[in-house]
Design a protein around this motif. Structure first.
Motif, PDB file in Angstrom:
ATOM      1  N   SER A 159       9.894  40.583-118.143  1.00  0.00           N
ATOM      2  CA  SER A 159       8.761  39.737-118.505  1.00  0.00           C
ATOM      3  C   SER A 159       7.486  40.133-117.774  1.00  0.00           C
ATOM      4  O   SER A 159       6.464  40.385-118.396  1.00  0.00           O
ATOM      5  CB  SER A 159       9.094  38.261-118.221  1.00  0.00           C
ATOM      6  N   ALA A 160       7.536  40.182-116.429  1.00  0.00           N
ATOM      7  CA  ALA A 160       6.309  40.441-115.672  1.00  0.00           C
ATOM      8  C   ALA A 160       6.667  40.786-114.239  1.00  0.00           C
ATOM      9  O   ALA A 160       7.806  40.578-113.799  1.00  0.00           O
ATOM     10  CB  ALA A 160       5.380  39.218-115.714  1.00  0.00           C
ATOM     11  N   SER A 161       5.679  41.307-113.503  1.00  0.00           N
ATOM     12  CA  SER A 161       5.843  41.604-112.092  1.00  0.00           C
ATOM     13  C   SER A 161       4.628  41.110-111.327  1.00  0.00           C
ATOM     14  O   SER A 161       3.509  41.037-111.867  1.00  0.00           O
ATOM     15  CB  SER A 161       6.012  43.114-111.854  1.00  0.00           C
ATOM     16  N   GLY A 162       4.835  40.769-110.070  1.00  0.00           N
ATOM     17  CA  GLY A 162       3.749  40.372-109.178  1.00  0.00           C
ATOM     18  C   GLY A 162       4.097  40.827-107.787  1.00  0.00           C
ATOM     19  O   GLY A 162       5.083  41.542-107.565  1.00  0.00           O
ATOM     20  N   LYS A 163       3.318  40.433-106.809  1.00  0.00           N
ATOM     21  CA  LYS A 163       3.606  40.817-105.438  1.00  0.00           C
ATOM     22  C   LYS A 163       3.094  39.759-104.484  1.00  0.00           C
ATOM     23  O   LYS A 163       2.146  39.026-104.773  1.00  0.00           O
ATOM     24  CB  LYS A 163       2.990  42.185-105.110  1.00  0.00           C
ATOM     25  N   VAL A 164       3.736  39.686-103.328  1.00  0.00           N
ATOM     26  CA  VAL A 164       3.370  38.750-102.285  1.00  0.00           C
ATOM     27  C   VAL A 164       3.211  39.519-100.976  1.00  0.00           C
ATOM     28  O   VAL A 164       3.813  40.581-100.802  1.00  0.00           O
ATOM     29  CB  VAL A 164       4.428  37.638-102.118  1.00  0.00           C
ATOM     30  N   PRO A 165       2.412  39.003-100.048  1.00  0.00           N
ATOM     31  CA  PRO A 165       2.230  39.701 -98.763  1.00  0.00           C
ATOM     32  C   PRO A 165       3.529  39.706 -97.967  1.00  0.00           C
ATOM     33  O   PRO A 165       4.327  38.781 -98.020  1.00  0.00           O
ATOM     34  CB  PRO A 165       1.152  38.882 -98.051  1.00  0.00           C
ATOM     35  N   GLY A 166       3.748  40.763 -97.199  1.00  0.00           N
ATOM     36  CA  GLY A 166       4.905  40.858 -96.314  1.00  0.00           C
ATOM     37  C   GLY A 166       6.008  41.708 -96.904  1.00  0.00           C
ATOM     38  O   GLY A 166       6.103  41.864 -98.123  1.00  0.00           O
ATOM     39  N   GLY A 167       6.807  42.284 -96.011  1.00  0.00           N
ATOM     40  CA  GLY A 167       7.872  43.164 -96.462  1.00  0.00           C
ATOM     41  C   GLY A 167       9.223  42.481 -96.391  1.00  0.00           C
ATOM     42  O   GLY A 167       9.389  41.405 -95.859  1.00  0.00           O
TER      43      GLY A 167
END
Length: 366
Positions: free
Chosen positions: A358-366
């Protein structure tokens, strides 16, 4: 009577501790307590702790209130648990592999176990020779030479074994279907009676010819270079390595990199087609995380799903979608800080048993 509580010891081990049930007599029930008339059913029973209502999660214990099913050391134990004063074990089923967890879906019990087969092993040259006498001789004559065992490669397979049991008659569980999804178990959920399984397949890049070809390039050791030298020579190294890798991929073929589906007879087939794969924007360790779905009530279910070319060990699911976090940390020395700085998250729609990206996103931190 006792209830057995699982005490986790970390690192995948633990122990069961019996705890007496308050108000329940320890002795056997009176003879004939179950005889005649309809059996009273429990008013309520506990269920698996879940994050979202309607999304069941793997557990080592599953119950419908009358029967308790639990898995321990590769064995499913079935207990007739009601009335509690008369609880007893009524069946066991031995499975292959390490415990993953259970789902109870209607009258189907779905067991997930992790299996590993093959690799390098010792092939014994035959029966060991008889023990010699003190003088070093045998009845047949002098001591025969003992050849060291030979090392031989056996085709390896690491996967998630799915075993579906019909427990309509709890005292006689019957295996309806069994199959393997190649890869390591990431997690699983049940939504509306359908099982969604995530498994990560990491190809084995241990081809001696590949190592020899790379060593022949005489590449610089990145750990002996300064940061500026690494940046300056990165394109040079990539241009030298790329054709070697391309030749290896071409020679190894699809089967070396994509996970397989294996039936209960050991026959392999494609789990995912190339068109089912999605490549994330940010590169990750070479792996394919497959998300597949199947209906345990269907005879001989065939999993349907998609794959993300990335590694990742955390997932969350709602009644509509599954979210997979991508672990971008890698052994490569270029762009190392950026890989730790963000975590991509991929959304996969459940689509009533036909998962789709459906979709991709990203968040801070590993």
């Amino acid at each position: 009577r006792f209830v057995h509580l699982w005490q986790s010891g970390g690192y995948g081990y633990g122990y069961y501790q019996p705890v007496p049930l308050p108000g329940v007599p320890e002795g056997p029930a009176e003879d004939g307590a179950r005889a005649g008339g309809e059996r009273d059913l429990p008013a309520d029973h506990s269920t698996t702790n879940v994050q979202d209502v309607g999304v069941d999660e793997l557990d080592i214990v599953e119950t419908d209130g009358e029967t308790i099913n639990f898995i321990q050391d590769g064995v499913i134990h079935v207990l007739d648990a009601w009335p509690a004063a008369e609880a007893e074990e009524i069946a066991t089923v031995e499975l292959e592999g390490w415990d993953g967890g259970l789902f109870l879906v209607g009258d189907r019990l779905v067991a997930l176990t992790s299996i590993f087969e093959g690799g390098y092993g010792w092939v014994e040259p035959g029966l060991p020779p008889p023990m010699p006498r003190e003088d070093g001789t045998f009845d047949e004559g002098p001591v025969p030479p003992v050849e060291p065992p030979a090392e031989e490669w056996v085709e390896s397979f690491q996967g998630v074994r799915v075993t579906i049991l019909d427990v309509a008659d709890p005292s006689n569980p019957v295996t309806d279907a069994a199959f393997d999804v190649e890869g390591s178990l990431v997690g699983a959920r049940v939504v509306d009676g359908l099982v969604y399984l995530a498994a990560m397949h990491q190809p084995c890049l241990c081809d001696p010819e590949l190592f020899e070809a790379l060593e022949a390039l005489d590449l610089p050791d990145p750990w002996n270079l300064s940061e500026s030298e690494r940046e300056r020579r990165a394109d040079e190294v990539a241009d030298a390595v790329r054709p070697v890798i391309a030749e290896y991929v071409q020679r190894a073929g699809r089967a070396a990199f994509l996970p397989d589906l294996r039936d209960d007879g050991g026959e392999r087939s494609e789990l995912l087609a190339c068109s089912d794969l999605h490549r994330p924007e940010r590169a990750a360790e070479l792996a394919v995380c497959a998300v597949v779905a199947f209906d345990p009530a269907t005879e001989g279910p065939v999993p349907d799903g998609i794959g993300v070319i990335a590694s990742g060990w955390q997932l969350y699911a709602s009644t509509e979608a599954l979210y997979l976090s991508q672990d971008s940390r890698w052994w490569r020395w270029d762009d190392a800080e950026a890989r730790y700085a963000e975590t991509p998250i991929h959304r996969i729609l459940l689509n009533d048993g036909s998962p789709s990206y459906s979709a991709s996103g990203k968040v801070p931190g590993g």
